[in-house]
Enzyme design. Structure first.
Site, short mmCIF file in Angstrom:
data_model
loop_
_atom_site.label_atom_id
_atom_site.label_comp_id
_atom_site.label_asym_id
_atom_site.label_seq_id
_atom_site.Cartn_x
_atom_site.Cartn_y
_atom_site.Cartn_z
N HIS A 340 7.81 44.19 44.21
CA HIS A 340 7.34 42.74 44.36
C HIS A 340 6.08 42.76 45.31
O HIS A 340 6.19 43.57 46.40
CB HIS A 340 8.16 41.75 44.77
N GLU A 378 7.35 43.56 37.37
CA GLU A 378 7.74 42.38 36.68
C GLU A 378 7.24 40.96 36.99
O GLU A 378 7.85 40.15 37.28
CB GLU A 378 9.41 42.03 36.30
#
Length: 423
Positions: A340, A378
């Protein structure tokens, strides 16, 4: 000094060679005496690079002959010469030879170091075109590589074996009984997958602890079977690389609660960041608890990215298998990694930097465990700018899927398709 020579040569068809430009024809009796008296001799060009252990490396290019290059690192000095079918670097056609080479006491260790440094410098030059057939649409593409000859320090078989055992070179014939020691080659993509520390011993003032892949033991997290993960080391930088295009160090280090809570708290309260992270808070203690939870996790760890030791971003590196993403992604391997990303400092944003730090993160994860074959992200599907940055960095979008809290784009980059970090 000895006169030993080590040569790097190639085996590409001459049909692909680009001829050298010819010198202009001058009149036979032209008087250039006065012109030559006014000309000043070309000045040597000295470039200062830094090795991953922050030791300075001075690279001097001869102003009269830019194909001659000298290296100086601490008290070690050596020189190479480059011959090529055209202006170097080329995809396959450059020939690198040692002009002079000192046989230090531990010859294998110093031979490894000097060859590694030579490739470290060479593979940071502007990448040549990968097209095997110039100016042809749809041309097949090749891998940037150089080939070694067993002369000079590699005339000693033990040195050549040491270089192969260290992973710096490969051979076309990998049969154990072949007995052939010709055709050794090194590629750019292969070079950047090697951890640098084992090659830097001759110039290390303090050596890092030996880093090896953790032996495989299995455990369960929420009924998911996965390997027991190694703990990240809290001391020092986890990744350091000199970026010549910026003249700065890019580093990633483990988050420190006392040092980083305030800056991460400020970043999380930036509306541009909170739109995607949702971790804004008036009280810095909430941010401290958020970071503390990450440091206590068994499947991810929080790191801080820095340019010249100035923090610019917050990142979470995780193992996909036991992460929530592992339930949605297909063909998840035991060693696949995810990350992330958050860039907090305005002055470090923009496409000119993002490609470098993304490639640095991927580089770190591939170095951290050689069993990692895929890196995944993602991002939220409406984060189109970041998705474009990922595509530019070599990622591809496999699919969209619905997390409970967002619609996500599954982005993947496989080790096989990775071409090395941006410099």
């Amino acid at each position: 000094m000895s006169s030993d020579i080590i040569t790097i040569h190639t085996r590409v068809s001459s049909d692909l060679h680009t001829p050298r430009p010819t010198e202009p024809i001058r009149p036979l009796f032209e008087d250039n005496e006065s012109e030559s008296e006014l000309e000043e001799p070309p000045q040597s060009i000295v470039e200062k690079l830094h090795l991953p252990n922050r030791i300075a490396l001075h690279v001097t290019t001869d102003g009269r002959d830019d194909c001659k290059v000298d290296f100086e690192c601490n008290d070690l000095k050596w020189g190479i010469e480059i011959s090529s079918s055209s202006t170097y670097p080329t995809l396959h056609d450059d020939v690198l030879s040692f002009r002079y080479y000192v046989n230090e006491d531990n010859q294998e260790e110093y031979a490894l170091f000097k060859v590694w440094v030579m490739l470290f410098w060479y593979f940071q030059l502007p990448a040549p075109s990968a097209d095997l057939i110039p100016n042809k649409q749809g041309s097949p593409r090749g891998s940037w590589q150089v080939h070694f000859n067993n002369t000079g320090p590699f005339f000693k078989l033990a040195n050549l074996q040491a270089v192969e055992a260290a992973g710096l070179v490969s051979f076309p014939d990998s049969g154990a009984a072949s007995g052939e020691w010709i055709g050794a080659y090194a590629t750019r993509v292969g070079f950047w997958q090697l951890p640098p520390e084992p090659f830097l011993n001759p110039v290390c003032t303090s050596k890092k602890p030996l880093h090896m892949p953790k032996p495989v033991e299995y455990t369960f997290t929420d009924r998911v079977r996965h390997p027991v993960r190694p703990r990240p080391q809290p001391n020092g930088d986890m990744y350091t690389r000199w970026i010549p295009s910026f003249g700065q160090f890019l580093t990633f280090r483990l988050t420190d609660l006392d040092e980083d809570t305030e800056v991460v708290h400020r970043w999380m309260n930036d509306p541009r960041v909170s739109m995607f992270w949702g971790e804004e808070a008036e009280d810095p203690e909430k941010t401290r608890s958020f970071l503390k939870k990450g440091l206590g996790s068994k499947h991810f760890f929080p790191i801080i990215g820095c340019w010249d030791d100035e923090p610019f971003g917050y990142f979470e590196v995780y193992w996909v298998k036991e992460d929530a993403l592992g339930r949605y992604a297909s063909d998840v391997d035991m060693w696949d990694r995810g990350v992330h990303c958050l860039v907090g400092e305005q002055k470090f944003r923009g496409p000119h930097r993002v490609g470098v730090w993304i490639s640095g993160l991927v580089h770190f994860m591939f170095l951290d465990d050689p069993r990692t074959q895929t890196v995944m992200l993602e991002p939220r599907v409406d984060n189109t700018k970041f998705i474009k940055y990922l595509v530019d960095a070599g990622f591809y979008k496999e699919k969209e899927f619905a997390f409970p809290h967002k619609q996500a784009a599954l982005m993947k980059l496989k080790r096989e398709a990775w071409e090395g970090p941006l410099c």
